[in-house]
Design a protein around this motif. Structure first.
Motif, PDB file in Angstrom:
ATOM      1  N   GLY A  25      39.472  40.842  44.137  1.00  0.00           N
ATOM      2  CA  GLY A  25      38.208  40.347  44.672  1.00  0.00           C
ATOM      3  C   GLY A  25      38.376  39.448  45.878  1.00  0.00           C
ATOM      4  O   GLY A  25      37.405  38.811  46.298  1.00  0.00           O
ATOM      5  N   THR A  44      27.330  42.740  45.617  1.00  0.00           N
ATOM      6  CA  THR A  44      28.361  41.907  46.241  1.00  0.00           C
ATOM      7  C   THR A  44      28.418  42.094  47.748  1.00  0.00           C
ATOM      8  O   THR A  44      28.393  41.129  48.522  1.00  0.00           O
ATOM      9  N   ASP A  51      40.723  35.569  36.433  1.00  0.00           N
ATOM     10  CA  ASP A  51      39.260  35.682  36.482  1.00  0.00           C
ATOM     11  C   ASP A  51      38.692  34.993  35.240  1.00  0.00           C
ATOM     12  O   ASP A  51      38.989  35.397  34.115  1.00  0.00           O
ATOM     13  N   SER A  54      35.899  35.026  45.240  1.00  0.00           N
ATOM     14  CA  SER A  54      35.006  34.810  44.102  1.00  0.00           C
ATOM     15  C   SER A  54      35.044  33.338  43.710  1.00  0.00           C
ATOM     16  O   SER A  54      36.119  32.730  43.656  1.00  0.00           O
TER      17      SER A  54
END
Length: 834
Positions: A172, A85, A218, A105
């Motif tokens: 994230g 990442t 998510d 994300s």
């Protein structure tokens, strides 16, 4: 500040939804996740973004273009390898220099106030700000501890419950100063949570956590994809669908563009229809998102579900909290239960039920009235019945697992009396060993005993079942002509493939799990039977006739790694044959493929000619079929092999008898045999029908013309081992080379065509062919046979596959081919008709 969106994941956990589409493009309320991310950025004044791609980048570029239709300028970075990442973000940042970056994300749906996060970052003069939120179950996320000033003090990635020390998790979403990315190596995988952040924390670099409220989910697996839509229906996810509010029956629904909703249709809750949707009379929709061009049939009920573009739900279909992919077609009265996923281009037949939580991968076919109770991943089709002609076949360790084998053994044993005994046998493959062991455990739990014959050809198992008191037998074999599949074959107490009625009984017990469980002291025992080969050998030699061969016979045998090697060499030695053996080891790794057999036969033919052998034999691995080569290396198989044996039989001048053949055997066979005072009985080509017909008094042999021979003098079952002995004995007595005898074999001027045909069309096409042939000489023993002056044509449905077969006989091979081709063209035309 430049946003960087990570959109390179493979989406493995969310399959099969991501099988044909990258996870960041999955539609949420008919809009790709990435589009929702870009819209949130634009609402907070951002007009430029970098997208990091890795998996299927072309699809993402095609979907988003240059970003102009979203009011954004997009720059794409395609990673050459997995940089992690942090590594991917550092590479992407080089394309658009900036003092600060916002990392998000591309597979997360959230409505965080991004401006507030930026203000927090500036106020704290942070090098890194990690956006945090609080969740009920933090196990799938990274936990973060902050102090009173919101400075981060500790990280823990994806803990167990024993490690959980907070409900505050990493979302994230990061704000990074550009200088931080200089710490990231560019030539190796490097992650934020595992590498960069712990390193910065240890170096006392100011990292802060900004705890925010708002929606955040998510989309990591199919359940979370369903949940994000349940949140939308409940109003937790505040999202305005595309289109306008309309009404039917006084109730509102969202629709984009032109849609057709029947006046008697009923909508409740939040219903969203994509452009071109059609909803039939009496349909009920409650909390539903339908993609563009979806059709819902009359009386269908769809609740708390998502249906993607172009799918068609048949009349009376019911969906409850399920996801249906793009281009799916369902028949009438299909039921898809909670949590089920039916992926793109799948066809569900009439009356199918997909059980709770089952996942069906793309482009599968489920036959009418089937109940799909486990995931359908690799196989192309879910059959209505687990059994096909007395056997259960499936992909090893995917469809046929040890757990399934144990349940199947318990179901089979439940239908037998406690204390009864069965036989088991197997080939040499480790998969057959594994599944046999699991199966035996299931059988024993019902109080049924097992005699394990170990590595043993099927004909010997069948023979042992003939009158020795066992109640049945089961053989475990690798399926030939494909790789990675195992077949579990069931036989009754006579050595015959189990009946359809008994197979359905086993299947019913299996599906309902109505197993008999006996007490501890009644568990079934496992025995061995060391003398079974002696019993078979004694009967084999007696059936062939006492006395040695008229001449010393030299032959070459290719065992193709079959279990026949445990007994046939001994029998050939007893007959006084000189044998050259090929491929006799049984621990083979792979099944034979269609291309392997011609090559093996070519090698065998060369060896037969080089050694001047009298005969060559190729045995199929089940020991029930064979190919014969004469002394000149000519290959005799299928109907030609039957023709060769008829020539041998007639040359022996028998005193009469009967031969059993299928309806599509050449008429020359009957004329040749009847001239020798031998009758011909026609029967169905199905194995069980042939076996039953061979039980009649006076039958010499039976064959379907597929390399199979049944000799009732030994037992009424296909037996290639005994066929080898019969060929050798007859050829020895006739005293002519096979190549000379073959000149008197009846002609086989026949042709065969196979035509793909959906199962649901077979009956209609057979009827239409009969109607077209009205007034002609027709018979209906197997399919329809039309007899003409120049020969005959026969059309029959395949017993198992979605196919039809055309057979024809003519005065010459070319004439037969032309007749079959012309008839097949007519049938293909009927197949194409709706």
């Amino acid at each position: 500040m430049i946003p960087i969106i990570m959109a390179g994941g493979f989406g493995t956990r969310i399959r099969p939804l991501s099988a044909n589409i990258p996870k960041p493009l999955l539609p949420v309320v008919n809009r790709p996740i990435l589009e929702l991310v870009l819209e949130n950025l634009r609402q907070h004044g951002m007009r430029e973004a970098i997208l990091l791609t890795y998996h299927e980048p072309a699809k993402i570029r095609q979907a988003l273009g240059d970003g102009s239709r979203f009011g954004m300028k997009l720059t794409f970075y395609q990673a050459e390898q997995d940089y992690g990442t942090a590594g991917a973000v550092a590479h992407g940042a080089q394309l658009v220099p900036s003092d600060r970056y916002l990392v998000l994300s591309g597979d997360v749906v959230c409505d965080f106030d991004l401006s507030a996060i930026l203000r927090f970052h500036e106020a704290k003069k942070a090098k890194v700000t990690i956006t945090l939120t609080r969740v009920a179950n933090p196990l799938q996320f990274g936990i973060v501890i902050v102090d009173g000033d919101f400075r981060i003090r500790r990280f823990l990635e994806k803990p167990t419950w024993g490690e959980v020390f907070s409900d505050t998790v990493n979302t994230g979403v990061y704000v990074l100063q550009a200088e931080v990315l200089k710490e990231v190596p560019l030539d190796e995988p490097y992650d934020f949570s595992r590498d960069l952040f712990p390193r910065l924390l240890q170096a006392n670099v100011p990292l802060y956590g900004c705890v925010v409220q708002g929606y955040w989910r998510d989309i990591g697996d199919p359940e979370s994809y369903l949940e994000v839509h349940q949140d939308f229906f409940a109003g937790t996810l505040r999202l305005i669908p595309a289109g306008t509010l309309r009404q039917v029956g006084g109730r509102p629904y969202w629709a984009e563009g032109s849609v057709e909703v029947a006046s008697s249709a009923e909508v409740r809750g939040t219903v969203v229809l994509g452009e071109g949707c059609r909803v039939g009379e009496g349909a009920r929709l409650e909390d539903v998102v339908l993609g563009p061009q979806v059709e819902v049939g009359e009386g269908a009920e769809v609740r708390r579900s998502v249906v993607w573009t172009g799918s068609r739900l048949g009349a009376g279909t019911r969906l409850e909290r399920a996801v249906v992919g793009a281009g799916v077609q369902t028949g009438e009265h299909v039921v898809i239960e909670q949590g089920a996923i039916v992926a793109d281009a799948t066809v569900l037949g009439r009356g199918v039920r997909v059980k709770e939580g089952v996942k069906i991968w793309p482009s599968k076919v489920v036959e009418d009235h089937a109940v799909v109770h486990s995931n359908l991943v690799y196989a192309e089709r879910w059959r209505t019945s687990a059994f096909e002609e007395g056997a259960v076949t499936g992909l090893t360790n995917l469809e046929l697992t040890p757990e399934v084998a144990a349940r199947l053994g318990a179901a089979y044993g439940t239908l037998l009396a406690p204390g009864s005994t069965i036989l088991t046998a197997r080939d040499g493959h480790p998969a057959s060993r594994m599944l046999r062991r699991a199966f035996v455990g299931g059988v024993g739990s019902t109080g049924v005993h097992v005699v394990d014959l170990g590595l043993m050809p099927v004909p010997v198992l069948r023979y042992k079942l003939k009158g020795f008191g066992e109640k049945g037998g089961v053989s475990f074999q690798q399926v030939q002509l494909v790789r990675g599949m195992t077949s579990i074959r069931f036989f009754d107490e006579h050595g015959v493939d189990i009946s359809t009625a008994f197979a359905k009984s086993v299947e019913r017990v299996f599906l309902r799990e109505e197993f008999r469980r006996v007490r501890h002291q009644e568990i079934g025992l496992i025995f061995e039977q060391p003398r079974v080969l002696d019993l078979y050998a004694e009967a084999y030699l007696k059936a062939l006739g006492e006395g040695p061969l008229s001449q010393r016979y030299r032959l070459v045998v290719d065992y193709a790694h079959s279990a026949a090697v445990v007994i046939l060499p001994r029998l050939l030695a007893e007959l006084g044959c000189d044998v050259v053996t090929l491929n006799a080891h049984t621990e083979r790794e792979e099944a034979l493929l269609p291309a392997d057999i011609p090559k093996a036969l070519e090698r065998l033919a060369a060896i037969v000619k080089a050694l001047e052998a009298h005969m060559g034999v190729f045995l199929y691995p089940d020991g029930e079929k064979l190919v014969v080569l004469d002394d000149q290396g000519r290959i005799w198989q299928g109907m030609e092999l039957v023709s060769l044996f008829i020539a041998l039989l007639v040359a022996q001048r028998p005193a009469g008898g009967e031969v059993v053949l299928p309806a599509f055997a050449p008429s020359t066979f009957a004329r040749t045999l009847e001239a020798a005072n031998i009758r011909v009985r026609e029967t169905l080509s199905a194995p069980r029908a042939l076996i039953e017909a061979s039980r009649q008094k006076g039958v010499i042999f039976a064959s379907a013309g597929d390399g199979d021979f049944i000799f009732p003098v030994l037992h009424c079952a296909p037996d290639a081992l005994f066929a080898v002995g019969s060929f050798i004995k007859a050829a020895s007595e006739v005293g002519e080379p096979l190549s000379e005898l073959a000149k008197r074999a009846p002609k086989t001027n026949v042709a065969h065509w196979s035509i793909p045909c959906p199962v649901e069309k077979k009956g209609r096409i057979m009827r239409q062919v009969v109607d077209r042939c009205a007034g002609l000489d027709m018979s209906f023993l197997e399919g329809v046979k039309v007899t003409r002056d120049e020969g005959w044509v026969l059309l029959r449905p395949d017993r198992l596959r979605p196919a039809l077969h055309v057979h024809a006989e003519g005065p010459t091979q070319q004439a037969a081919h032309q007749m079959a081709a012309a008839f097949a063209a007519q049938v293909e035309e009927l197949v194409r008709q709706d």
